[in-house]
Design a protein around this motif. Structure first.
Motif, PDB file in Angstrom:
ATOM      1  N   LEU A   1       0.808  -1.142   0.097  1.00  0.00           N
ATOM      2  CA  LEU A   1      -0.072   0.018   0.013  1.00  0.00           C
ATOM      3  C   LEU A   1       0.753   1.152   0.092  1.00  0.00           C
ATOM      4  O   LEU A   1       0.684   2.193  -0.670  1.00  0.00           O
TER       5      LEU A   1
ATOM      6  N   GLU B   1       2.933   1.580  -3.484  1.00  0.00           N
ATOM      7  CA  GLU B   1       2.124   1.787  -4.577  1.00  0.00           C
ATOM      8  C   GLU B   1       1.798   3.314  -4.189  1.00  0.00           C
ATOM      9  O   GLU B   1       1.700   3.911  -5.406  1.00  0.00           O
ATOM     10  N   ARG B   2       1.482   3.788  -3.204  1.00  0.00           N
ATOM     11  CA  ARG B   2       1.171   5.266  -2.998  1.00  0.00           C
ATOM     12  C   ARG B   2       2.147   6.096  -3.340  1.00  0.00           C
ATOM     13  O   ARG B   2       2.068   7.224  -3.931  1.00  0.00           O
TER      14      ARG B   2
ATOM     15  N   GLU C   1       2.274   6.425  -7.269  1.00  0.00           N
ATOM     16  CA  GLU C   1       1.249   6.995  -7.670  1.00  0.00           C
ATOM     17  C   GLU C   1       1.554   8.716  -7.560  1.00  0.00           C
ATOM     18  O   GLU C   1       1.491   9.466  -8.384  1.00  0.00           O
TER      19      GLU C   1
ATOM     20  N   ARG D   1      -0.681   8.781   3.707  1.00  0.00           N
ATOM     21  CA  ARG D   1      -2.006   8.314   3.516  1.00  0.00           C
ATOM     22  C   ARG D   1      -2.352   7.179   3.297  1.00  0.00           C
ATOM     23  O   ARG D   1      -3.443   6.780   3.501  1.00  0.00           O
TER      24      ARG D   1
ATOM     25  N   GLY E   1      -4.027   5.659   7.030  1.00  0.00           N
ATOM     26  CA  GLY E   1      -5.531   5.179   7.381  1.00  0.00           C
ATOM     27  C   GLY E   1      -5.917   3.996   6.897  1.00  0.00           C
ATOM     28  O   GLY E   1      -6.812   3.245   7.474  1.00  0.00           O
ATOM     29  N   THR E   2      -5.572   3.799   5.502  1.00  0.00           N
ATOM     30  CA  THR E   2      -6.023   2.687   5.000  1.00  0.00           C
ATOM     31  C   THR E   2      -5.446   1.321   5.689  1.00  0.00           C
ATOM     32  O   THR E   2      -6.119   0.507   5.828  1.00  0.00           O
TER      33      THR E   2
ATOM     34  N   LEU F   1      -4.672   1.156   8.829  1.00  0.00           N
ATOM     35  CA  LEU F   1      -5.498   0.753   9.987  1.00  0.00           C
ATOM     36  C   LEU F   1      -6.573   0.370   9.773  1.00  0.00           C
ATOM     37  O   LEU F   1      -7.208  -0.681  10.524  1.00  0.00           O
ATOM     38  N   ASP F   2      -7.445   0.831   8.906  1.00  0.00           N
ATOM     39  CA  ASP F   2      -8.783   0.335   8.774  1.00  0.00           C
ATOM     40  C   ASP F   2      -8.909  -1.117   8.265  1.00  0.00           C
ATOM     41  O   ASP F   2      -9.605  -1.963   8.803  1.00  0.00           O
TER      42      ASP F   2
END
Lengths: 309, 608
Positions: free
Chosen positions: B515, B518-519, B522, B540, B543-544, B546-547
């Motif tokens: 994640l 890739e971020r 991007e 950024r 958050g992903t 964590l969720d």
């Protein structure tokens, strides 16, 4: 190195109808397999006796069956386990016979026919224990579903939690359907795998949802389908890479982990494949159809005072 | 922008060092050892025992690598299994039957690691071989027995107080006392409620009969059940002790179940035999009034006189025994095998406790010239071991039981009596046996699949993400290190599903790294400067991460909560793995990236 340099967004939502039909068909097939064939529940759940016996020479399965049948166990299931030297004998629970001595009797019986047999493993589970495990397993499934829905409803929005759970249950039902269709043994470890997939597959949906939420804030002009398409396309690369990585690990388990982890790894493999599919092509269309909108994520802007009459 | 304050680097460094230290003991493996523990659970291993063991080893010219002592046992480590076996025989011969010498495996990690509490993980039965039993306690029988005891006690009380009653019996789980008039019932009720607070008394009048029905109060029932379970656990512990198993596990599970795990035990038949025996001793009087051959014949045909039960003696002769139990195994302090000094028959010498001795004295005094039957009750099946004639009053609580076939049987009976009786019968409801070779096989296979999977992931990550791939791989390795060290620190039991859990968390932990990477790519593509791209990539993605991890954590917690045995092990690894992966993917990998790139003010190219 980079595999996914996708210039324009792939219009996933345009194919939503087709993919939903595919999902529905697989889902119905899985339910059908579950209903007609049922799960081949392992001894953990049904109660009964499982023995794993190792022979120095390739085992003579028909002869073992014969010996058992002659000695009053016609309902014993005998099959090879991993190699031709290893045999697994399974006996259902018999009413009145709860004695754990059963396994010894059977082993003695088998030792007489073929020398050098070695008892590798014995499992005996009483019917009551099995029933409790079954109930606890179902309860665990329920708790996980409720827990995840509640978390997603708080962190995102109710539509997302519904969509994620539908997509998830779709995965779980398909795994169970495969186990029913091929009559693979469904053991306690496989159940653990299924529950792990529940968490894992939601993972997948969450990553896409996260991007959808972000897009609602950034892509002010775009419509909802475009926003979802963009979110899926941009997380595509991560989706594929992550899942291939996990799959690599699971494949290592499938090939090198031995018989004991075989079905666990198999359940995870199915879960991973359908996890990708469902998060992209099941969860997202549902979110779309449930009517998600920008307003769900943006606080209403304050209306300037001088616009008032 | 991409700089960590010094304290963060120090934190990372400290956790890495700690992780390494606590994982270390797992790498040293185990060496053969013997474990010497006293047979009585009350006795403790002390320096005297340690000295004795050392002396006997020196006398036997056996070299050992170290002697340790913990609260329950003395352990000696050896270089190989041959010396271990030799040492076991020598020490056992020297110490005699008061001690159990068991073969064991001790972690061979250096002393300094052990002294700071760094111990290897405990291997589950599926990885080391052994037997697992789940025993269910028959609580109904425990309550029945308690009520039965009350029936006898009430009878004695009423007799002592000279209150006349028409009959007393146990129906189900209640005591029923019949009276001829309400007056004596009232008197009896007062006496009984004074003497036995646990009974709930109820009056009942049926067709001129004045009945008093006593049932156990709910809290008394609960207490009785808890006591029964505790006594059974203690008894099992004593019995397992006799088996000479190193590090057995005997634990309560739920309200009426006991788990027994015996690592390394292969002779399951013997283990089952000893555990499953629910033998208790009962002393009852022989029904002398109905001992004539005619009544015996009728009894064999099915007409057993009221208040008696028909049993057969060892030699096959039928004997009628009164239902009323005079004495049970609970009053036994000690029992040892031996021989009768006159007949030199095999015998068991039983030592009764104070109360038992008193009861026994009374009984023998009141019944001189009569016969007394000693019954061994196993799984609801009773057998009269012997029915000697009482010659004289026996005081002092020393009783000798003869009638055993041979010394071996006397030994077995003594063992059972000494180990204590079970408060309630138990049944094996689950049994699992894993052979040692299968266990070793499981370890290798589980370990190999982890290694192969990890290597495959590492190769791909490095090829795909270049330097960031190297950093991700490092973070992943750190994750495994943390996971293993925490599992070792918690002294968790590693099982095969646990190993599968490690593999799965490795696979899933890479998600956080992917994640992030890739971020960053991007953001670079959208034209951000390298430093900013790294920064926002981490921010950024967090958050992903964590969720998505919390949802998996929810599944893990539910598995832990509702799972049992191996599934629990899997759940523990899954939950811990998620937590450690968040730390390693976010903190550790970022720390390295910051070290590599953060100091370059004009960063133009990132290797990703």
């Amino acid at each position: 190195m980079e595999f996914f340099r996708i210039k324009s967004d792939i219009p996933f939502m345009r194919y939503a109808r087709v993919t939903t039909i595919i999902s529905l068909v697989t889902f119905i097939l899985a339910v059908g397999a579950l209903a007609t064939k049922g799960l081949n529940l392992g001894v953990d759940f049904t109660g009964g006796t499982v023995m794993e016996i190792n022979y120095p020479q390739p085992a003579d399965i028909p002869q073992i069956r014969d010996t058992l049948a002659k000695n009053g166990f016609p309902d014993a299931a005998v099959q090879n386990f991993g190699t031709s030297h290893d045999v697994m004998v399974r006996l259902p629970v018999k009413a009145g016979v709860t004695s754990a001595k059963l396994s010894e009797q059977i082993f003695e019986m088998l030792q007489k026919t073929e020398n050098g047999a070695k008892l590798q493993r014995v499992e005996f589970v009483g019917p009551q224990v099995g029933k409790e495990l079954y109930e606890n397993g179902a309860l665990a499934l329920l708790v996980v579903v409720i827990g995840i829905m509640a978390y997603l409803a708080v962190r995102f929005e109710w539509r997302f939690s519904v969509a994620a759970i539908v997509a998830n249950m779709h995965d779980v039902v398909i795994i169970l359907g495969c186990f029913a269709f091929f009559q693979w043994e469904f053991s306690l470890t496989v159940l653990a795998g299924v529950l792990a997939i529940l968490g894992y597959s939601v993972n997948e949906s969450v990553v896409v949802f996260d991007r959808i939420r972000e897009n609602f804030r950034n892509m002010r002009k775009a419509g909802v389908p475009e926003i979802i398409d963009n979110a899926i396309t941009r997380t595509m690369s991560r989706t594929i890479i992550t899942h291939s990585m996990t799959q690599l690990m699971v494949l290592a388990m499938l090939f090198f982990g031995g018989e004991a982890l075989h079905y666990f790894a198999l359940a995870l493999t199915i879960g991973i494949i359908f996890g990708i599919y469902s998060s992209v092509l099941v969860a997202s269309p549902i979110v779309l159809w449930l009517g998600v909108s920008r307003e769900d994520f943006l606080k209403p802007e304050k209306v300037p005072v001088d616009n008032l009459p | 922008m991409n700089r960590y304050p010094l304290w963060k680097y120090i934190l990372i460094a400290v956790t890495l060092v700690l992780g390494f230290i606590f994982t270390l003991p797992n790498l040293y493996g185990e060496s053969p050892a013997i474990q010497v523990s006293p047979l009585r659970t009350t006795a403790k291993a002390d320096t005297g025992l340690m000295q004795q063991v050392e002396e006997s080893l020196k006398a036997g010219k056996i070299s050992y690598q170290g002697v340790f002592m913990d609260q329950a046992s003395v352990k000696v480590r050896f270089a190989d299994t041959d010396t271990q076996l030799k040492a076991k025989d020598i020490v056992q011969a020297k110490l005699g039957t008061g001690y159990v010498v068991a073969l064991n495996l001790l972690p061979s990690s250096p002393k300094w690691l052990t002294s700071i509490g760094a111990l290897p993980m405990y291997l589950g039965l599926d990885l080391r071989g052994g037997v697992h039993f789940l025993l269910q306690v028959d609580m109904k029988a425990a309550l029945d027995k308690a009520v039965e005891r009350y029936t006898g006690d009430i009878r004695t009380t009423l007799r002592d107080k000279k209150i006349y009653y028409a009959g007393i019996s146990r129906t189900g789980q209640s005591v029923e006392v019949k009276f001829r008039d309400a007056d004596s019932r009232a008197k009896a009720e007062k006496e009984i409620s004074n003497a036995y607070g646990d009974l709930l008394l109820k009056e009942q009048d049926v067709e001129g009969e004045f009945k008093l029905i006593g049932t156990l109060k709910v809290e008394a029932q609960k207490r009785l059940q808890e006591l029964a379970l505790q006594q059974n656990i203690t008894t099992l512990r004593n019995r397992v002790n006799e088996l000479g198993v190193a590090e057995p596990i005997i634990q309560q599970q739920g309200i009426d179940r006991v788990v027994v795990q015996l690592p390394g035990v292969q002779d399951t038949a013997k283990a089952k035999d000893i555990l499953g025996r629910t033998a208790t001793l009962e002393v009852r009087l022989v029904d002398e009034e109905h001992s004539d051959p005619a009544t015996l014949q009728a009894a064999i045909a099915g007409q057993v006189p009221f208040g008696s039960e028909l049993y057969t003696e060892r030699d096959g002769r039928p004997v009628l025994v009164k239902k009323n139990v005079v004495l049970t195994g609970e009053y036994i302090n000690d029992a040892s095998p031996g021989f009768d000094s006159q007949t030199s028959q095999a015998a068991v010498h039983v030592n009764l406790d104070g109360r038992g001795a008193r009861i026994f004295k009374n009984i023998t005094r009141e019944n001189v010239g009569k016969r007394m039957a000693i019954l061994l009750v196993e799984k609801g099946h009773a057998e009269v071991i012997t029915a000697p004639v009482i010659r004289e009053e026996i005081g002092g609580g020393r009783v000798q039981i003869t009638g055993m076939q041979d010394a071996v049987e006397a030994n077995d009976v003594a063992l059972l009596l000494r180990a204590g009786a079970l408060a309630a019968p138990m049944e094996i409801v689950e049994e699992r046996t894993v052979g040692p070779s299968l266990g070793a096989d499981n370890i290798t296979k589980g370990f190999n699949s982890n290694i192969y999977g990890f290597v495959a992931i590492a190769i791909f990550m490095i090829m795909y993400y270049n330097l960031f791939g190297v950093i991700s791989t490092f973070a992943l390795a750190v994750n495994v290190l943390f996971l293993l060290s925490i599992l070792s620190l918690l002294q968790a039991t590693l099982t095969l599903p646990g190993m599968a859990g490690i593999a799965l968390t490795v696979g899933m932990a890479i998600d956080a790294n992917v994640l992030i990477n890739e971020r960053i790519r991007e953001e670079l593509r959208s034209g951000m400067s390298p430093q900013a791209a790294i920064y926002s990539g981490y921010e950024r993605a967090f958050g992903t991460i964590l969720d998505s991890n919390i949802t998996t954590l929810i599944a893990g917690v539910a598995l832990f909560w509702l799972g049992s045995g191996p599934v629990k092990g899997f759940a523990v690894v899954l939950c811990l793995g998620i937590l450690t992966s968040m730390f390693s993917a976010v903190m550790v990998s970022r720390g390295i990236v910051n070290l590599v790139y953060g100091r370059q003010a004009r960063l133009t190219k990132v290797s990703i």
